[in-house]
Write a protein that holds these residues in place. Structure first.
Motif, PDB file in Angstrom:
ATOM      1  N   GLN B  37     -17.013  -3.369 -55.303  1.00  0.00           N
ATOM      2  CA  GLN B  37     -15.883  -3.456 -56.091  1.00  0.00           C
ATOM      3  C   GLN B  37     -14.769  -4.243 -55.571  1.00  0.00           C
ATOM      4  O   GLN B  37     -14.241  -4.168 -54.367  1.00  0.00           O
ATOM      5  CB  GLN B  37     -15.066  -1.984 -56.235  1.00  0.00           C
ATOM      6  CG  GLN B  37     -13.884  -2.007 -57.090  1.00  0.00           C
ATOM      7  CD  GLN B  37     -13.280  -0.720 -57.337  1.00  0.00           C
ATOM      8  OE1 GLN B  37     -13.819   0.355 -56.768  1.00  0.00           O
ATOM      9  NE2 GLN B  37     -12.296  -0.550 -58.320  1.00  0.00           N
ATOM     10  N   GLY B  40     -10.550  -7.743 -60.453  1.00  0.00           N
ATOM     11  CA  GLY B  40     -10.853  -8.714 -61.440  1.00  0.00           C
ATOM     12  C   GLY B  40     -12.293  -8.833 -61.656  1.00  0.00           C
ATOM     13  O   GLY B  40     -12.658  -9.438 -62.637  1.00  0.00           O
ATOM     14  N   LEU B  41     -13.282  -8.400 -60.853  1.00  0.00           N
ATOM     15  CA  LEU B  41     -14.575  -8.413 -61.031  1.00  0.00           C
ATOM     16  C   LEU B  41     -15.007  -7.120 -61.378  1.00  0.00           C
ATOM     17  O   LEU B  41     -16.531  -7.115 -61.333  1.00  0.00           O
ATOM     18  CB  LEU B  41     -15.172  -8.905 -59.777  1.00  0.00           C
ATOM     19  CG  LEU B  41     -14.725 -10.514 -59.424  1.00  0.00           C
ATOM     20  CD1 LEU B  41     -15.359 -10.793 -58.017  1.00  0.00           C
ATOM     21  CD2 LEU B  41     -15.137 -11.289 -60.578  1.00  0.00           C
ATOM     22  N   GLY B  42     -14.549  -5.884 -61.200  1.00  0.00           N
ATOM     23  CA  GLY B  42     -15.215  -4.780 -61.631  1.00  0.00           C
ATOM     24  C   GLY B  42     -16.108  -4.242 -60.610  1.00  0.00           C
ATOM     25  O   GLY B  42     -16.058  -4.761 -59.395  1.00  0.00           O
ATOM     26  N   LEU B  43     -17.275  -3.556 -60.807  1.00  0.00           N
ATOM     27  CA  LEU B  43     -18.244  -3.035 -60.004  1.00  0.00           C
ATOM     28  C   LEU B  43     -19.429  -3.892 -60.294  1.00  0.00           C
ATOM     29  O   LEU B  43     -19.994  -3.868 -61.554  1.00  0.00           O
ATOM     30  CB  LEU B  43     -18.461  -1.334 -60.202  1.00  0.00           C
ATOM     31  CG  LEU B  43     -17.399  -0.300 -59.664  1.00  0.00           C
ATOM     32  CD1 LEU B  43     -16.305  -0.657 -60.435  1.00  0.00           C
ATOM     33  CD2 LEU B  43     -18.055   0.897 -59.698  1.00  0.00           C
TER      34      LEU B  43
END
Lengths: 113, 113
Positions: B37, B40-43
């Motif tokens: 995680q 700004g990129l999430g999971l």
């Protein structure tokens, strides 16, 4: 390759207001669309989920709206409360994917008094 | 109650060190996952496993490997840690059924200096 696009990145809502988070997907094979809620210092937890055979699912103050033709789905939080302040992730998976979820980039929600 | 335990909540390592992140679940789940995680990129999915001694690459497997010698334990290994692997690592598990609900641990925050 971002298969699930989520917006906005952050959101501030007044107590009692409606919070709306949107997601769009590209893969038409996706057939399961959950939303996860994450509080600081905790792992994400399933909040609510929908399958594409229905256009809306409601659980308490939380509603998912699903538009299959537009390949979009959204989370609505009615009567938003300070306790709803968290990061929300949309996600998608498909039956042949073995529970492998593709997540959006997340929305940080803050509900102000 | 469902429980996924990540033994190390915070780690600080030096570039080039070998790093082990351990995850244990007590729900007899077949499937286990490692996500990363980043803001700004999430999971993003690193690796997953459908059964003991089985593993499959996710979306960002480069620089990582995994081990699953027992059903309840799934380890993530960084053979030679680099600064761009500084991140929050989340382990998750789920049953073999296509429910899509992942149960997450609380995360391991790794800093590589």
């Amino acid at each position: 390759q971002q298969q699930v696009k989520q917006s906005p990145q952050s959101l501030i809502v007044q107590k009692g207001g409606i919070s709306i988070i949107n997601c769009a997907y590209e893969n038409t094979a996706f057939d399961y669309f959950p939303w996860y809620q994450q509080f600081p210092g905790k792992g994400p937890a399933l909040l609510i989920a929908i399958r594409p055979d229905v256009s809306e699912k409601k659980e308490g103050r939380f509603t998912i709206s699903f538009n299959k033709s537009a390949k979009q789905f959204s989370l609505h939080i009615m009567d938003s409360q300070p306790g709803d302040s968290a990061t929300y992730f949309c996600a998608a998976s498909w039956a042949g994917g073995g529970n492998k979820l593709t997540f959006g980039t997340g929305t940080q929600l803050k509900v102000e008094l | 109650d469902v429980k996924v335990t990540q033994s190390s909540r915070y780690l600080v390592k030096r570039t080039g060190e070998k790093v082990f992140l351990e995850c244990v679940q007590d729900m007899d789940h077949e499937n286990m996952f490692w996500y990363r995680q980043d803001p700004g990129l999430g999971l993003r999915l690193i690796y997953f496993s459908y059964d003991v001694k089985m593993k499959e690459k996710g979306d960002i497997p480069e620089g990582y490997s995994v081990s699953r010698e027992k059903k309840e334990r799934f380890s993530l290994i960084l053979e030679s840690a680099s600064t761009n692997q500084t991140s929050m690592y989340l382990c998750a598990s789920t049953t073999g059924a296509n429910t899509g609900e992942l149960f997450f641990g609380e995360g391991s925050r790794l800093t590589v200096l």
